[in-house]
Write a protein that holds these residues in place. Structure first.
Motif: not given
Length: 432
Positions: A187-189, A193-195, A245-248
């Motif tokens: 998720l580093e890159g 950008r998504v946020f 999108g992403y989720v942790t």
């Protein structure tokens, strides 16, 4: 601050020791005092380095209050009796992003309460922020009753969403795109950008500090700047293979009843990606509940489910508090409805935003002019009402009913509501 006690306010530099490159003793004392105010353990040398790096990236301005009357043989003179920090990000007002002066890590030791320390820190800092051209200041308050007297108004709310995932969780819509599990460091890159895409689209969103990237990549855990081996991550890809999108998330442990998966961070560029992330979370084996903090007060997930009773909420609380410093600049970045005119008188004990303002709304945008002299006004309010009014946190009728906004010329509240009431509620998915 009261006379007779030698208190001094000093900037605390983001400094390192010349011999070792480690965080300076002054910075370490300031940080540990702030952490103590929130009942955290003192930072290790490794944690000090992580925090200093993050604060350097954020360009934080640190302030300490020191009491020179304390016995030096009992209290390190470098240890402050109060801490205060600020940094600059942006706030989504609705029509555009504006620079925002963010205030954080405000603590006063119990031995030095009721001596005007917070008032002096806050009033001086807000005056400097206004002089520097910031139209708004913002903070996230641990206690709701502290900051209204400084002109901050509650602008967003948040709550924890619990999704019962026992059995087959059905959605109305067919699956869209795809989900991909990734190591958190991937998720580093991606995370930033998504946020930023989310931030540009959601009223009430506030820019993120460096800590969020370090949490998302498992470099930091929920208890601070230490690695988080429990963290897992996934991303949503659209039909073209682009991350939307992403989720942790992390398993709460076998002792959790029901067996719970806790979302640490969930950011999506749109509602489709957000829905698909929840579809993915609901499909993870051996889990009975998914819990998601920072959900909005009007979260749309219930409408996406065939069985909305699977959702429950706990822990509803205030989130972002906003202090308007420049009425014309802040309210020009707001959305409106239709066209019309009104005047608003603002009383402000700190003399930062007080005055009478004429609003000329045309096709959803406004030009705001400060009037000179004792001009008549259609409505009046105090500075603390400007935050919810600016972001459309509630309807005009509700503000009038609450006594936060007062018609002064028998102007119906519905007249103002037709211009200022907005659909939905503002929402910030992060604190600071």
């Amino acid at each position: 601050m009261s006379a007779g006690r030698p208190l001094r306010i000093e900037n605390v530099p983001l400094a390192r020791r010349a011999d070792t490159g480690a965080a300076s003793a002054g910075y370490a004392a300031w940080l540990n005092t702030g952490w103590e105010g929130f009942h955290q353990q003192p930072a290790t040398p490794e944690q000090l380095e992580e925090m200093l790096q993050a604060h350097e990236i954020d360009a934080r301005v640190l302030t300490g209050v020191y009491d020179d009357s304390l016995p030096a043989d009992l209290v390190d003179p470098l240890v402050p009796v109060a801490t205060y920090a600020s940094f600059a990000k942006t706030l989504n007002i609705g029509a555009s992003l504006v620079p925002a002066h963010l205030i954080t890590l405000v603590t006063v030791r119990p031995t030095h309460r009721r001596r005007g320390i917070l008032r002096e820190l806050m009033t001086g800092d807000l005056a400097r922020a206004k002089a520097a051209g910031f139209p708004v200041a913002a903070l996230t308050a641990s206690e709701a009753t502290i900051y209204g007297r400084f002109g901050f108004g509650r602008a967003t709310e948040q709550q924890t969403l619990h999704l019962d995932v026992r059995g087959d969780v059905r959605f109305h819509a067919a699956p869209a795109g795809s989900m991909l599990q990734v190591p958190p460091h991937a998720l580093e890159g991606i995370a930033g950008r998504v946020f930023e895409a989310f931030h540009a689209s959601r009223r009430g969103s506030v820019g993120r500090q460096e800590a969020y990237l370090r949490h998302a990549t498992a470099r930091w855990g929920p208890e601070g700047p230490v690695p988080d081996p429990k963290l897992r991550a996934a991303v949503h890809l659209d039909a073209a293979g682009e991350v939307q999108g992403y989720v942790t998330y992390a398993f709460a442990g076998w002792e959790s009843k029901p067996a719970t998966l806790t979302v640490r961070d969930l950011v999506a560029t749109g509602e489709v990606a957000r829905r698909e992330i929840f579809r993915f979370l609901a499909s993870i084996d051996l889990i009975e509940r998914v819990s998601h903090p920072f959900a909005a007060a009007n979260d749309p997930l219930g409408w996406a489910l065939e069985d909305p009773s699977r959702i429950s909420y706990t822990g509803r609380e205030h989130g972002l508090w906003v202090r308007v410093l420049d009425v014309p600049a802040a309210f020009a970045a707001r959305e409106y409805r239709g066209s019309g005119n009104f005047t608003l008188r603002v009383s402000d004990t700190q003399s930062l935003a007080g005055g009478t303002y004429a609003f000329a709304v045309r096709d959803g945008r406004a030009e705001i002019t400060e009037l000179v002299g004792d001009a008549p006004a259609d409505f009046s309010c105090g500075a603390a009402a400007l935050g919810p009014l600016l972001l459309g946190a509630c309807g005009i009728t509700e503000l009038v009913s609450a006594g936060l906004l007062e018609p002064t010329r028998n102007t119906p509240a519905a007249t103002l509501a037709a211009l200022l009431d907005l659909p939905g509620v503002p929402h910030a998915i992060n604190g600071f």
